[in-house]
Design a protein around this motif. Structure first.
Motif, PDB file in Angstrom:
ATOM      1  N   ASP A 196       0.002   4.471   0.291  1.00 58.27           N
ATOM      2  CA  ASP A 196      -0.326   5.452   1.329  1.00 58.27           C
ATOM      3  C   ASP A 196       0.267   5.067   2.682  1.00 58.27           C
ATOM      4  N   THR A 197       0.234   3.774   2.996  1.00 59.46           N
ATOM      5  CA  THR A 197       0.810   3.302   4.263  1.00 59.46           C
ATOM      6  C   THR A 197       2.323   3.526   4.274  1.00 59.46           C
ATOM      7  N   LYS A 198       2.959   3.232   3.140  1.00 59.40           N
ATOM      8  CA  LYS A 198       4.415   3.420   3.036  1.00 59.40           C
ATOM      9  C   LYS A 198       4.781   4.893   3.166  1.00 59.40           C
ATOM     10  N   ALA A 247       3.062   7.172   4.780  1.00 58.47           N
ATOM     11  CA  ALA A 247       2.842   7.539   6.189  1.00 58.47           C
ATOM     12  C   ALA A 247       4.020   7.092   7.053  1.00 58.47           C
ATOM     13  N   ASP A 248       4.550   5.901   6.780  1.00 62.32           N
ATOM     14  CA  ASP A 248       5.707   5.390   7.533  1.00 62.32           C
ATOM     15  C   ASP A 248       6.945   6.257   7.311  1.00 62.32           C
ATOM     16  N   ASP A 272       0.829  -1.208   0.000  1.00 64.86           N
ATOM     17  CA  ASP A 272       0.000   0.000   0.000  1.00 64.86           C
ATOM     18  C   ASP A 272       0.867   1.264   0.000  1.00 64.86           C
TER      19      ASP A 272
END
Length: 197
Positions: free
Chosen positions: A118-120, A122-123, A116
């Motif tokens: 978006d998750t990456k 955010a991280d 994903d």
């Protein structure tokens, strides 16, 4: 000639070997000191030449080069063209998806990306914030002092903090501009990285 023979035997000792049997492939980080083979019993098997090793089914194990961020490496297998044992390298499918299941294990009909974006993002942004905070924290006391007692922040501190915050904003913008998961994987979150010529 004797030196060459010694060099070959050292090469055979240092390079991992593998051999295919009816039970699968067996690897040998170190060759056995003795060996009962097709052509007889070898007392000092580690010192035999490459031709003899291959006649007994022992071939080099070649580790392929690969990028662990974008590729997977498989189990050991025989490469009949090159006559070596190696591992298969495959590219990671960054477009892979999976079906979401509920607590009872039933499919919900929802499909999500395994990787994903978006998750990456955010991280990475979380990591950038952490690094910015670490760089800012030694001078935070001056900001607190200014807020509580109205004592001016030193000019050099103001300048340094402004650079850190500008670098954070720049990097956050770069992360958000990326569209592909694989490009996010190689993004350098180091503040003020040293540029090599």
């Amino acid at each position: 000639k004797l030196f060459y023979k010694h060099l070959c035997s050292r090469y055979n000792t240092l390079i991992m070997k593998a051999r295919e049997t009816k039970n699968g492939i067996t690897t040998y980080p170190i060759l056995p000191s003795t060996w009962n083979g097709k052509k007889g019993h070898y007392i000092n098997f580690r010192n035999v030449d490459k031709k003899t090793l291959e006649s007994e089914g022992f071939y080099d194990v070649v580790q392929p080069s690969y990028n662990p961020q974008t590729q997977n490496i498989g189990g050991i297998e025989w490469d009949s063209k090159k006559k070596v044992f190696t591992r298969k390298v495959t590219d990671i499918d960054f477009s892979a998806t999976y079906e979401v299941v509920d607590e009872e294990g039933k499919k919900t009909g929802e499909v999500k990306n395994v990787y994903d974006v978006d998750t990456k993002k955010a991280d990475l942004i979380k990591d950038l914030k952490s690094k910015a905070n670490k760089l800012l924290s030694p001078t935070d006391w001056q900001v607190v002092r200014k807020a509580e007692r109205d004592i001016a922040i030193d000019d050099d501190v103001k300048e340094e903090r402004a650079k850190i915050l500008a670098e954070y904003d720049k990097k956050k913008k770069e992360v958000n501009a990326k569209k592909k998961y694989e490009t996010l994987l190689s993004y350098n979150t180091t503040f003020f990285p040293v540029k090599l010529d």
